[in-house]
Each structure stands twice: as C-alpha cells, then as structure tokens.
Design a protein around this motif. Structure first.
Motif, short mmCIF file in Angstrom:
data_model
loop_
_atom_site.label_atom_id
_atom_site.label_comp_id
_atom_site.label_asym_id
_atom_site.label_seq_id
_atom_site.Cartn_x
_atom_site.Cartn_y
_atom_site.Cartn_z
N ASN A 1 10.40 -18.80 3.44
CA ASN A 1 11.09 -17.73 2.71
C ASN A 1 11.20 -16.48 3.61
O ASN A 1 10.18 -15.98 4.09
CB ASN A 1 10.32 -17.39 1.42
CG ASN A 1 11.14 -16.55 0.47
OD1 ASN A 1 11.79 -15.58 0.88
ND2 ASN A 1 11.13 -16.93 -0.80
N ILE B 1 11.55 -13.47 3.03
CA ILE B 1 10.87 -12.27 2.52
C ILE B 1 9.41 -12.23 3.01
O ILE B 1 8.77 -11.18 3.03
CB ILE B 1 11.00 -12.20 0.98
CG1 ILE B 1 12.48 -12.02 0.63
CG2 ILE B 1 10.17 -11.07 0.38
CD1 ILE B 1 12.79 -12.04 -0.86
N TYR B 2 8.89 -13.38 3.48
CA TYR B 2 7.56 -13.42 4.10
C TYR B 2 7.63 -13.10 5.60
O TYR B 2 6.60 -12.81 6.21
CB TYR B 2 6.93 -14.82 3.99
CG TYR B 2 6.70 -15.34 2.59
CD1 TYR B 2 6.30 -14.50 1.56
CD2 TYR B 2 6.84 -16.70 2.32
CE1 TYR B 2 6.08 -15.00 0.29
CE2 TYR B 2 6.61 -17.21 1.05
CZ TYR B 2 6.24 -16.36 0.04
OH TYR B 2 6.01 -16.86 -1.21
N ALA C 1 15.17 -6.86 -0.53
CA ALA C 1 14.66 -7.23 -1.86
C ALA C 1 13.86 -6.07 -2.48
O ALA C 1 13.28 -6.23 -3.56
CB ALA C 1 13.80 -8.49 -1.76
N HIS D 1 11.21 -4.35 -1.00
CA HIS D 1 9.79 -4.27 -0.61
C HIS D 1 9.63 -3.39 0.63
O HIS D 1 10.51 -3.35 1.49
CB HIS D 1 9.25 -5.68 -0.32
CG HIS D 1 9.37 -6.62 -1.48
ND1 HIS D 1 8.69 -6.43 -2.66
CD2 HIS D 1 10.11 -7.75 -1.65
CE1 HIS D 1 9.00 -7.41 -3.50
NE2 HIS D 1 9.87 -8.22 -2.92
N ILE E 1 6.27 -9.36 2.38
CA ILE E 1 5.22 -9.54 1.37
C ILE E 1 4.50 -10.86 1.62
O ILE E 1 4.95 -11.70 2.39
CB ILE E 1 5.75 -9.45 -0.07
CG1 ILE E 1 6.71 -10.61 -0.41
CG2 ILE E 1 6.43 -8.09 -0.30
CD1 ILE E 1 7.04 -10.70 -1.90
N PRO F 1 2.05 -15.80 -3.10
CA PRO F 1 1.22 -15.50 -4.28
C PRO F 1 -0.26 -15.87 -4.13
O PRO F 1 -1.10 -15.29 -4.80
CB PRO F 1 1.87 -16.33 -5.39
CG PRO F 1 3.25 -16.59 -4.94
CD PRO F 1 3.24 -16.60 -3.44
N THR F 2 -0.57 -16.84 -3.23
CA THR F 2 -1.98 -17.24 -3.09
C THR F 2 -2.62 -16.71 -1.80
O THR F 2 -3.74 -17.08 -1.47
CB THR F 2 -2.12 -18.78 -3.10
OG1 THR F 2 -1.45 -19.34 -1.97
CG2 THR F 2 -1.55 -19.39 -4.37
N THR G 1 -6.27 -15.50 -1.32
CA THR G 1 -7.40 -16.42 -1.21
C THR G 1 -8.25 -16.08 0.02
O THR G 1 -9.46 -16.29 0.03
CB THR G 1 -6.93 -17.89 -1.16
OG1 THR G 1 -8.07 -18.73 -1.18
CG2 THR G 1 -6.10 -18.19 0.08
N PHE H 1 -4.33 -15.77 -10.04
CA PHE H 1 -4.01 -14.46 -9.44
C PHE H 1 -3.14 -13.71 -10.43
O PHE H 1 -2.09 -14.20 -10.84
CB PHE H 1 -3.24 -14.63 -8.12
CG PHE H 1 -4.00 -15.39 -7.07
CD1 PHE H 1 -4.85 -14.73 -6.19
CD2 PHE H 1 -3.86 -16.78 -6.97
CE1 PHE H 1 -5.56 -15.43 -5.23
CE2 PHE H 1 -4.57 -17.47 -6.00
CZ PHE H 1 -5.42 -16.81 -5.12
N ASP H 2 -3.58 -12.53 -10.81
CA ASP H 2 -2.81 -11.66 -11.70
C ASP H 2 -2.37 -10.46 -10.85
O ASP H 2 -3.14 -9.53 -10.64
CB ASP H 2 -3.69 -11.25 -12.88
CG ASP H 2 -2.97 -10.35 -13.87
OD1 ASP H 2 -1.79 -10.01 -13.63
OD2 ASP H 2 -3.59 -9.97 -14.87
N HIS H 3 -1.13 -10.53 -10.37
CA HIS H 3 -0.64 -9.51 -9.43
C HIS H 3 -0.08 -8.30 -10.17
O HIS H 3 0.76 -8.43 -11.05
CB HIS H 3 0.49 -10.09 -8.57
CG HIS H 3 0.04 -11.18 -7.63
ND1 HIS H 3 -0.55 -10.92 -6.43
CD2 HIS H 3 0.07 -12.54 -7.74
CE1 HIS H 3 -0.85 -12.06 -5.82
NE2 HIS H 3 -0.49 -13.06 -6.60
N PRO I 1 3.26 -6.91 -5.51
CA PRO I 1 3.12 -7.81 -4.36
C PRO I 1 2.29 -7.16 -3.24
O PRO I 1 2.35 -5.95 -3.04
CB PRO I 1 4.56 -8.03 -3.89
CG PRO I 1 5.43 -7.58 -5.02
CD PRO I 1 4.66 -6.52 -5.75
#
Lengths: 138, 149
Positions: B36, B38-39, B48, B50, B54, B57-58, B61, B91-93, B96
């Motif tokens: 992606n 955006i990474y 987007a 940011h 970013i 989502p994990t 860890t 994970f409760d973000h 980002p």
C-alpha cells in the motif's frame, strides 16, 4: 466508500507463508520466539512443526481489510482470537492461508462505521476467531 | 503454578520512547507482503490527509510485545514463558500511527483467571504520543497452559 452496505463481501486473499516469510517477519516485528523458526524447539514444546506468528496471520488478514478500505488509516479497531496454529513446513510450498471479509453492519453517524468480519482458513480449518475490524467508511 | 490474581491492576509505567521511522514501517509492510503506497510514499500519505507515511494496523505489536515481555519476565509474577501462547490481540486506534511519532507504552494487568487448568492473563497497553495524547489501546490475552492441558 459511503456506498458500503451490509452483506458486502470481499476477498478472497490467498497468502503463501514459507519459513523465509517467518524469518523476515521475526526481524521486522522483533518477535524472535523460537517456535517460529526453530523446529527442534517447536518439537520440544509439543508443536508438530514450526508455526507462523499469530500476529503475522493477523497482519495478512489486516491487509485484506486495508486494501478494501483504501486508506489503512480508516481501520479504527481490529481484533482477533488465535484459535489454531498455522504449521509452516520446511519446503518451498509453505502453508496457504485464505482470507475473506464481509460487512456485518454499517452504523449511522459521521463517519459511518462498517463492522467487518474476517475469516481465515488453512487446510479448511479456521485459524482466526472473532476477527473483527471497524472501518470508517465516509 | 497458577498466576496470582492479586496482580490484577498492577501497572507497568512506560520505560522508554520509541521513534517510528519510515524505514521501519517499510520493513514491516514488506514482511507482511503489503505494498500500500500510504505505508511507503510520503506523497501518497499526504494525498490521503496524513502528515507522513502511516503504519499498518498491527505495527504497534513491536512496542506492545516489548512492553508485554516486561510483565512476562516479571519474576514476582512467575509466568512460564515455555507454556505461553497468544490467545487474542486487539488494537483500538484513536488515530493512525505515522513516521515521526515518538510514542511510549504503559501496561496494566487487566485480568487474571484460571479455567480448565489453564491460566489466562489480559493486558491493556496504552500508547501515548509526545503530547501525551492517547494513540492506541492494545489488548492482549496470553494463555499459560497448565500441566494437564
């Protein structure tokens, strides 16, 4: 994505996991638990083989959702249960895990939030349970 | 040996600051086979909305595991690492995570219970940024298999 509706399905995403993938993920995540790279150790603790990091399986499932969302920053919450290990044999084929996603509800509000249920299967068996993401959809 | 429920509520304050880097995000994205933009591409991330690339989502860890390992290694708790497996993770973000973030992780033991000969320990890790704003709540349940299990 404001056109997202309950019942929408996406995927499948089919991922091949080899020992090389596990070594690479161990380095990237800094999770060096030997059950993920050392067959002798895995056998000693009663596992049939080296197993994939649960967090790697979770990350693959996450990619299914972030690809669907477009912007990964729209994934607000994401959780799974690790219900069954994914053994990764020492060969070129590795293990294959197949992921699918389905929108189970879309909440009102700004932004609207889609609740996504994810399935993850390896050799026909579920390896992630209660795999749920909440995604902003507008 | 069953885990002592008196450890419920024990808090482990943040010990260090972790600086999120573009290269580490790219390395993590490659390890999970995700391309992606955006990474990986600051321009795509900016498009987007940011401030920089970013993290997946994990990604947290990395810091969550480090914080959990402090508890796993707490000699007073006496958790048997060789019998431990990861039960669940979430994970409760609140926003980002992006490159350039300087974050710190504190952990609280939220629950300890015994069931069917196994011990279950639930840990809640809070990730804060430099402005002390909450970035993410990470929850992990570890299962310590009993002798008969």
């Amino acid at each position: 994505m404001s056109t997202v509706t309950k019942g929408e399905e996406f995927g499948p995403l089919e991922v091949t996991v080899t020992r090389a993938n596990l070594v690479r993920y161990a380095g990237a995540s800094l999770d060096f638990n030997p059950i993920h790279w050392n067959e002798r150790f895995a056998h000693e603790v009663g596992l049939p083989d080296v197993i994939a990091h649960g967090m790697l399986t979770m990350a693959f499932a996450g990619s299914l959702v972030t690809d669907w969302a477009g912007d990964p920053g729209k994934v607000l919450e994401y959780g799974v249960r690790f219900t069954r290990p994914v053994p990764v044999p020492d060969d070129a084929d590795g293990a294959t895990v197949t992921f699918t996603g389905k929108v189970s509800e879309v909440s009102e509000g700004s932004p609207a939030i889609a609740k996504v249920l994810i399935t993850a299967k390896c050799q026909g068996q579920t390896v992630l349970g209660k795999a749920v993401a909440r995604v902003a959809v507008d | 040996m069953a885990l002592d429920p008196n450890f419920i509520g024990r808090h482990y304050p943040a010990r260090e600051t972790y600086e999120v880097g573009r290269e580490k995000i790219a390395e993590f994205a490659a390890a999970i086979g995700d391309t992606n933009p955006i990474y990986l591409d600051p321009a795509a991330a900016a498009a987007a909305g940011h401030p920089d690339v970013i993290a997946p989502p994990t990604f947290l860890t990395i810091v969550n595991l480090r914080a959990i390992n402090v508890i796993v290694g707490d000699p007073e708790l006496g958790l048997d690492y060789g019998r431990m497996v990861h039960g669940d993770q979430s994970f409760d973000h609140r926003r980002p995570v992006h490159a350039g973030d300087r974050i710190a992780v504190s952990v609280t033991i939220e629950d300890i219970m015994a069931r069917a000969g196994n011990d279950f320990i639930t840990m809640r890790a809070e990730v804060h940024d430099e402005a002390s704003e909450l970035v993410c709540v990470c929850r992990a349940q570890l299962v310590v298999r009993g002798d008969e299990a």
